[in-house]
Design a protein around this motif. Structure first.
Motif, short mmCIF file in Angstrom:
data_model
loop_
_atom_site.label_atom_id
_atom_site.label_comp_id
_atom_site.label_asym_id
_atom_site.label_seq_id
_atom_site.Cartn_x
_atom_site.Cartn_y
_atom_site.Cartn_z
N GLY A 1 0.81 -1.21 0.00
CA GLY A 1 0.00 0.00 0.00
C GLY A 1 0.85 1.25 0.00
N VAL A 2 0.32 2.31 -0.62
CA VAL A 2 0.97 3.63 -0.67
C VAL A 2 -0.07 4.65 -0.23
CG1 VAL A 2 2.14 5.34 -2.11
CG2 VAL A 2 2.40 2.90 -2.61
N ALA A 3 0.31 5.55 0.70
CA ALA A 3 -0.64 6.56 1.17
C ALA A 3 0.10 7.85 1.48
CB ALA A 3 -1.37 6.08 2.42
N PRO A 4 -0.50 8.99 1.16
CA PRO A 4 0.14 10.27 1.52
C PRO A 4 0.12 10.48 3.02
CG PRO A 4 -2.04 10.65 0.62
CD PRO A 4 -1.79 9.19 0.47
N GLY A 5 1.22 11.03 3.56
CA GLY A 5 1.27 11.34 4.97
C GLY A 5 0.52 12.61 5.31
N GLN A 6 0.26 13.44 4.32
CA GLN A 6 -0.57 14.63 4.46
C GLN A 6 -1.14 14.97 3.08
OE1 GLN A 6 2.98 16.83 5.95
NE2 GLN A 6 2.36 18.42 4.50
N ALA A 7 -2.15 15.81 3.05
CA ALA A 7 -2.88 16.04 1.81
C ALA A 7 -1.98 16.50 0.67
CB ALA A 7 -4.00 17.05 2.05
N ALA A 8 -1.01 17.36 0.96
CA ALA A 8 -0.16 17.90 -0.09
C ALA A 8 0.72 16.84 -0.74
CB ALA A 8 0.70 19.02 0.48
N ALA A 9 0.90 15.71 -0.07
CA ALA A 9 1.74 14.64 -0.62
C ALA A 9 0.97 13.71 -1.55
CB ALA A 9 2.35 13.83 0.52
N ALA A 10 -0.32 13.95 -1.74
CA ALA A 10 -1.16 13.05 -2.55
C ALA A 10 -0.63 12.87 -3.97
CB ALA A 10 -2.60 13.54 -2.55
N PRO A 11 -0.21 13.94 -4.69
CA PRO A 11 0.29 13.72 -6.05
C PRO A 11 1.51 12.80 -6.11
CG PRO A 11 -0.27 16.02 -5.74
CD PRO A 11 -0.34 15.38 -4.39
N ALA A 12 2.45 12.96 -5.17
CA ALA A 12 3.64 12.10 -5.16
C ALA A 12 3.25 10.66 -4.84
CB ALA A 12 4.66 12.62 -4.16
N ALA A 13 2.33 10.47 -3.88
CA ALA A 13 1.86 9.13 -3.56
C ALA A 13 1.18 8.49 -4.76
CB ALA A 13 0.91 9.18 -2.37
N ARG A 14 0.40 9.27 -5.48
CA ARG A 14 -0.30 8.75 -6.65
C ARG A 14 0.69 8.35 -7.75
NH1 ARG A 14 -3.86 12.20 -6.59
NH2 ARG A 14 -2.88 13.78 -7.94
N ALA A 15 1.72 9.17 -7.96
CA ALA A 15 2.72 8.84 -8.98
C ALA A 15 3.43 7.53 -8.65
CB ALA A 15 3.74 9.98 -9.09
N LEU A 16 3.77 7.33 -7.38
CA LEU A 16 4.42 6.09 -6.98
C LEU A 16 3.47 4.91 -7.09
CD1 LEU A 16 6.88 4.64 -5.93
CD2 LEU A 16 6.27 5.35 -3.61
N ASP A 17 2.22 5.10 -6.66
CA ASP A 17 1.24 4.02 -6.75
C ASP A 17 0.98 3.63 -8.20
OD1 ASP A 17 -0.34 2.22 -5.32
OD2 ASP A 17 -2.14 3.44 -5.56
N ASP A 18 0.92 4.61 -9.10
CA ASP A 18 0.71 4.33 -10.52
C ASP A 18 1.88 3.50 -11.07
OD1 ASP A 18 -1.65 5.73 -10.47
OD2 ASP A 18 -0.83 7.53 -11.44
#
Length: 361
Positions: free
Chosen positions: A248-265
């Motif tokens: 699983g991959v999850a952002p540690g805070q809302a602003a990290a969502a794009p980086a988490a999404r790039a890694l998850d993709d």
């Protein structure tokens, strides 16, 4: 830019200077780097031609017993075999898989000349001695509360040391300063190999490194992926790991969502990236981070060592990823800090948190 002046005997990675020191560069380096022998008998400065392998150049033009430093930006170099290397001592600046500039090369040559090799040797010995006395290693992030455990009894892992003094016939990265545990021999990636002893949650927050293979067509994709992951410098992303596989991959805070999404993709597109291939430990305390996609950043040790995580190995995967985690700590099973953020605080605070639950140049 004036020529860079370096002194061969300043590079303690080779041990006691004697005989011939050989500097191998590209054409630009031949014009812009001047190497004095210092305590060596002589300096041999060679240019590596485009169609010649490093091993062939060593065997044909570098005398036996020489100490050899290679810095060729933009060139992918295969490690020479034992017959080509002979009793020479070889260090290579990883300058092909990430875009190193001439300025980066100058920086690492200057900082490596003042690297405390004896201190690195002592840190490595201390690390391995203390790791041998514990059942597991814990990777913690005190700011986010994440913990991951690496069971040292897990089979099929290989410990590597890219630090300290070389012996005859040995080769090492430049600048020195990395310890690691890999899922198999570092030059023999297998799709089935993983650090099966690693389970828990890791916090990625620090400079990423995106390596590519030799195909120049991968350079634009490498840059796009690095830019997508660059927010990790300041923003945390959590990885859930079970038996050496990322689940699983999850952002540690809302602003990290794009980086988490790039890694998850990336993980969704290529399942091999879910395999945790390497846990690295940077112990070079004499270099600073280059604020770019820079492979030698992996040796960065801040003041007390830095944990990093490795996913993928080219050419089995299109890219190989390393994530520096300078805010994390590596602990023994009794809570003692081996390296990282918690080692930077006084011993009275080290025991406060206990948790159960961390080839191509």
């Amino acid at each position: 830019m004036p020529p860079l002046e370096i002194t061969a005997s300043d590079f303690g990675q080779f041990g006691d200077p004697s005989g011939t020191f050989c500097l191998i560069t590209d054409e630009a380096g031949h014009r812009t780097i001047h190497c004095r022998p210092g305590a060596y008998d002589r300096v041999l400065h060679l240019t590596l031609p485009p169609a010649v392998s490093l091993g062939a150049l060593l065997a044909q033009h570098v005398p036996p017993g020489a100490h050899v430093l290679v810095a060729c930006p933009g060139r992918f170099l295969a490690s020479p075999g034992p017959e080509e290397l002979g009793d020479r001592r070889l260090v290579v600046l990883p300058a092909g898989s990430t875009p190193l500039t001439a300025g980066h090369v100058r920086y690492f040559l200057k900082t490596a000349a003042r690297t405390g090799i004896a201190r690195q040797e002592a840190l490595a010995e201390e690390f391995f001695d203390r790791a041998a006395d514990t059942e597991r290693l814990l990777i913690t992030d005190d700011e986010t509360g994440t913990e991951a455990e690496f069971d040292l009894a897990a089979p099929d892992c290989v410990w590597n040391q890219q630090a300290g003094v070389l012996g005859d016939g040995e080769q090492q990265i430049f600048p020195p300063g990395k310890l690691s545990v890999t899922a198999a021999e570092i030059t023999a990636f297998s799709a089935d190999a993983r650090l099966g002893g690693l389970t828990g949650t890791l916090t990625l927050r620090g400079w990423p490194v995106v390596h590519r293979g030799a195909d120049p067509k991968d350079a634009p994709g490498q840059q796009r992926l690095f830019e997508a992951l660059a927010p990790l410098v300041n923003l945390p992303v959590r990885l859930d790991v079970a038996g050496g596989l990322i689940t699983g991959v999850a952002p540690g805070q809302a602003a990290a969502a794009p980086a988490a999404r790039a890694l998850d993709d990336l993980l969704a597109a290529e399942p091999l990236y879910r395999t945790v291939w390497e846990l690295g430990f940077g112990i070079n305390t004499d270099t600073e981070i280059i604020p770019a996609n820079c492979g030698p950043n992996e040796v960065y040790g801040a003041g007390h060592g830095v944990v990093n995580l490795g996913l993928g190995v080219t050419p089995a995967t299109r890219f190989a990823l390393a994530f520096l985690m300078p805010r994390s700590s590596l602990l023994a099973s009794d809570g003692t800090a081996l390296l990282g953020a918690r080692k930077a605080v006084r011993r009275g605070r080290m025991q406060r948190v206990a948790g159960a639950g961390c080839g191509c140049h």
